[in-house]
Design an enzyme around this catalytic site. Structure first.
Site, short mmCIF file in Angstrom:
data_model
loop_
_atom_site.label_atom_id
_atom_site.label_comp_id
_atom_site.label_asym_id
_atom_site.label_seq_id
_atom_site.Cartn_x
_atom_site.Cartn_y
_atom_site.Cartn_z
N HIS A 40 148.30 -32.22 3.72
CA HIS A 40 149.55 -32.36 4.48
C HIS A 40 150.55 -31.27 4.11
O HIS A 40 151.11 -30.59 4.99
CB HIS A 40 150.13 -33.75 4.25
CG HIS A 40 151.49 -33.94 4.84
ND1 HIS A 40 151.70 -34.04 6.20
CD2 HIS A 40 152.72 -34.00 4.28
CE1 HIS A 40 152.99 -34.18 6.44
NE2 HIS A 40 153.63 -34.15 5.29
N ARG A 77 167.10 -38.47 10.22
CA ARG A 77 165.97 -38.16 9.37
C ARG A 77 165.11 -37.04 9.97
O ARG A 77 164.22 -36.52 9.31
CB ARG A 77 165.09 -39.40 9.15
CG ARG A 77 165.62 -40.34 8.06
CD ARG A 77 164.54 -41.35 7.69
NE ARG A 77 164.96 -42.21 6.59
CZ ARG A 77 164.11 -42.88 5.81
NH1 ARG A 77 162.81 -42.79 6.01
NH2 ARG A 77 164.54 -43.65 4.83
N LYS A 110 166.90 -35.89 -0.03
CA LYS A 110 166.32 -36.99 0.75
C LYS A 110 167.26 -38.19 0.73
O LYS A 110 167.46 -38.85 1.75
CB LYS A 110 164.94 -37.37 0.19
CG LYS A 110 164.32 -38.57 0.90
CD LYS A 110 162.95 -38.34 1.44
CE LYS A 110 162.51 -39.50 2.33
NZ LYS A 110 161.10 -39.76 2.31
P1 NAD Z 1 147.64 -39.30 -2.79
O1 NAD Z 1 148.38 -40.50 -3.16
O2 NAD Z 1 146.36 -39.46 -2.08
O3 NAD Z 1 147.40 -38.41 -4.09
C1 NAD Z 1 146.69 -37.20 -3.98
C2 NAD Z 1 145.50 -37.16 -4.96
O4 NAD Z 1 146.00 -36.96 -6.28
C3 NAD Z 1 144.69 -38.44 -5.01
O5 NAD Z 1 143.34 -38.10 -5.17
C4 NAD Z 1 145.20 -39.13 -6.27
O6 NAD Z 1 144.23 -39.97 -6.83
C5 NAD Z 1 145.47 -37.98 -7.16
N1 NAD Z 1 146.50 -38.17 -8.18
C6 NAD Z 1 147.67 -38.81 -8.07
N2 NAD Z 1 148.41 -38.64 -9.16
C7 NAD Z 1 147.68 -37.88 -10.01
C8 NAD Z 1 147.91 -37.34 -11.29
N3 NAD Z 1 149.09 -37.51 -11.93
N4 NAD Z 1 146.93 -36.61 -11.88
C9 NAD Z 1 145.77 -36.38 -11.22
N5 NAD Z 1 145.49 -36.84 -10.00
C10 NAD Z 1 146.46 -37.58 -9.39
O7 NAD Z 1 148.52 -38.32 -1.86
P2 NAD Z 1 150.05 -37.88 -1.85
O8 NAD Z 1 150.04 -36.50 -1.41
O9 NAD Z 1 150.75 -38.25 -3.10
O10 NAD Z 1 150.65 -38.80 -0.71
C11 NAD Z 1 150.19 -38.72 0.62
C12 NAD Z 1 150.58 -39.97 1.35
O11 NAD Z 1 151.99 -40.12 1.33
C13 NAD Z 1 150.16 -39.98 2.81
O12 NAD Z 1 149.53 -41.19 3.10
C14 NAD Z 1 151.48 -39.90 3.56
O13 NAD Z 1 151.44 -40.57 4.80
C15 NAD Z 1 152.41 -40.55 2.60
N6 NAD Z 1 153.82 -40.17 2.77
C16 NAD Z 1 154.73 -41.16 2.87
C17 NAD Z 1 156.07 -40.85 2.99
C18 NAD Z 1 157.08 -41.96 3.04
O14 NAD Z 1 158.25 -41.68 3.28
N7 NAD Z 1 156.70 -43.17 2.79
C19 NAD Z 1 156.48 -39.52 3.00
C20 NAD Z 1 155.53 -38.53 2.89
C21 NAD Z 1 154.19 -38.87 2.78
MG MG Z 2 155.78 -34.50 4.84
#
Ligand code: NAD
Ligand code: MG
Length: 379
Positions: free
Chosen positions: A279, A254, A239
């Site tokens: 996702h 990207r 990345k």
């Molecule tokens: P999230 O932050 O919702 O976490 C997923 C679940 O896991 C949540 O219920 C959270 O409370 C729980 N959780 C987190 N850490 C934990 C741990 N260590 N132990 C137990 N539970 C835990 O989701 P995600 O998949 O991390 O992120 C998704 C988001 O990221 C989306 O909003 C997406 O748009 C964004 N995203 C951003 C980029 C970027 O470049 N900025 C890239 C990809 C995705």
């Molecule tokens: Mg993705």
């Protein structure tokens, strides 16, 4: 003595530097880094005080450790806890968060900490980008997805009723601190969803990494520290290379990171964002579909498609439309694709593959062929 030794001297801590001129920053990756986080944060905190923004789940599992680490380093850390889930990436929560930070007296040079998955990272990063016209922040990602993807690269933002991530800013963190052990508490489905993005980096341009994952997937998922760190570090490096060349996403470089996402977004849109299809699960199936299309167009050897399918299926990720209840919905899914924000001048860019690790951009794809592919009953 152990209290004062910093991780910089630990041979098992991997450091990756993101080179972006004055916005450069390091990513540190290692097991147990949460316990020494205070030492790393202290260097970035002129007043030795900070806000740690997290969600309920992460707070319950890991917050105390981070607070203890801060205390040990003489940092006054105040937690701010948001509800878990995508709905926190919204204007109301952004407003609430910014006001909390102002109430706490966060000043322009105080770094704030995003401690959570991609939801917290995106929200806190965006809040940091606008608070007092921009203050520094640190990413301590706690999901596999955020460790290998969202915490690196500086994209921040929130959702609106019009769509996901349509409001936001590029705002790079000052540090990304990845404790490879914190993801042990993740629900299995969340772990696998993040793993799909790890596989993606191999499929884009690193066939040796994909082959390594085929050999080592069990250890990576079970948490063998060195192998898990290798998988995360290889992903972050991939990345980082792209981000360094195209920080503001103006050169189209990207785009390859979206392998599986054109299909994936359509699947997610049809399923709604309620957790039916995560996702990463959509991306896994999306990558299979991208390889299927590539095979059909005579671009990719069928054996490579088989390897992709087998590997993703092995860890329980969906690899057929039937598996996610979206069989025979070509018309609808293609209509969702036409709404994709990556659409330019009425044409969709697909990321196709000439094989594992040989992905490329293709704007000339026959949508009738895509529709037929999506309508075909799963084997
Ligand atoms: P999230 O932050 O919702 O976490 C997923 C679940 O896991 C949540 O219920 C959270 O409370 C729980 N959780 C987190 N850490 C934990 C741990 N260590 N132990 C137990 N539970 C835990 O989701 P995600 O998949 O991390 O992120 C998704 C988001 O990221 C989306 O909003 C997406 O748009 C964004 N995203 C951003 C980029 C970027 O470049 N900025 C890239 C990809 C995705
Ligand atoms: Mg993705």
């Amino acid at each position: 003595m152990t209290d004062t030794v910093t991780d910089i001297f630990r041979p098992d801590v991997t450091r990756i530097d993101i080179n972006l001129g004055e916005r450069s920053y390091p990513i540190l990756i290692g097991e147990g880094l949460l316990d020494t986080a205070g030492d790393h944060l202290a260097a970035l905190l002129p007043r030795k005080r900070t806000a740690i923004v997290t969600d309920e789940n992460v707070a319950e599992q890991h917050l105390q450790r981070l607070l203890d680490a801060c205390e040990k380093a003489g940092i006054e850390a105040e937690p701010i806890v948001l509800p878990a889930g995508e709905s926190s990436k919204s204007f109301p929560h952004l407003e609430w968060l910014c006001e909390q930070l102002l109430e706490m007296g966060i000043e322009r040079k105080d770094a704030i900490v995003a401690f959570g998955g991609g939801v917290i990272g995106d929200l806190v990063g965006f809040a940091a980008s606008i608070l007092r016209r921009g203050c520094p922040f640190v990413q301590i990602p706690t999901t596999l997805l955020s460790q290998v993807d969202s915490s690196v690269g500086g994209k921040t933002g929130i959702n609106t009723p019009q769509g996901k991530n349509l409001i936001g800013a590029f705002h790079q963190p000052r540090l990304v601190l990845i404790d490879t052990g914190v993801i042990d508490t993740l629900p299995d489905r969340e772990l696998m969803a993040g793993y799909a993005e790890v596989v993606k980096y191999g499929l884009i341009d690193d066939p040796a990494f994909f082959a390594w994952l085929e050999e080592n997937v069990e250890d990576v998922l079970a948490g063998e520290p060195a192998k898990r760190a290798h998988a995360i570090a290889t992903s972050c490096r991939a990345k980082a290379r792209v981000v360094e060349q195209d920080e503001f996403e103006t050169k189209g470089l990207r785009a390859l990171l979206n392998l599986g996402h054109t299909f994936g977004h359509a699947l997610e849109a049809e399923k709604g964002y309620g957790g039916d299809l995560l996702h990463g699960e959509a991306v896994a199936l999306g990558m299979v579909l991208a390889f299927e299309l590539s095979v059909e167009m005579g671009l990719c050897p069928p054996e490579d498609l088989e390897r992709v399918r087998n590997h993703l299926a092995l860890v329980g990720l969906p690899t057929t439309l039937a598996k996610v209840g979206l069989e025979g919905m070509g018309e609808t899914l293609v209509a969702h694709m036409a709404q994709d924000k990556k659409m330019e001048a009425g044409r969709l860019t697909f990321i196709l593959a000439r094989g594992i690790g040989k992905s490329f951009l293709e704007r000339n794809v026959d949508m009738e062929q895509v529709k037929a592919l999506l309508n075909r009953p799963s084997a």
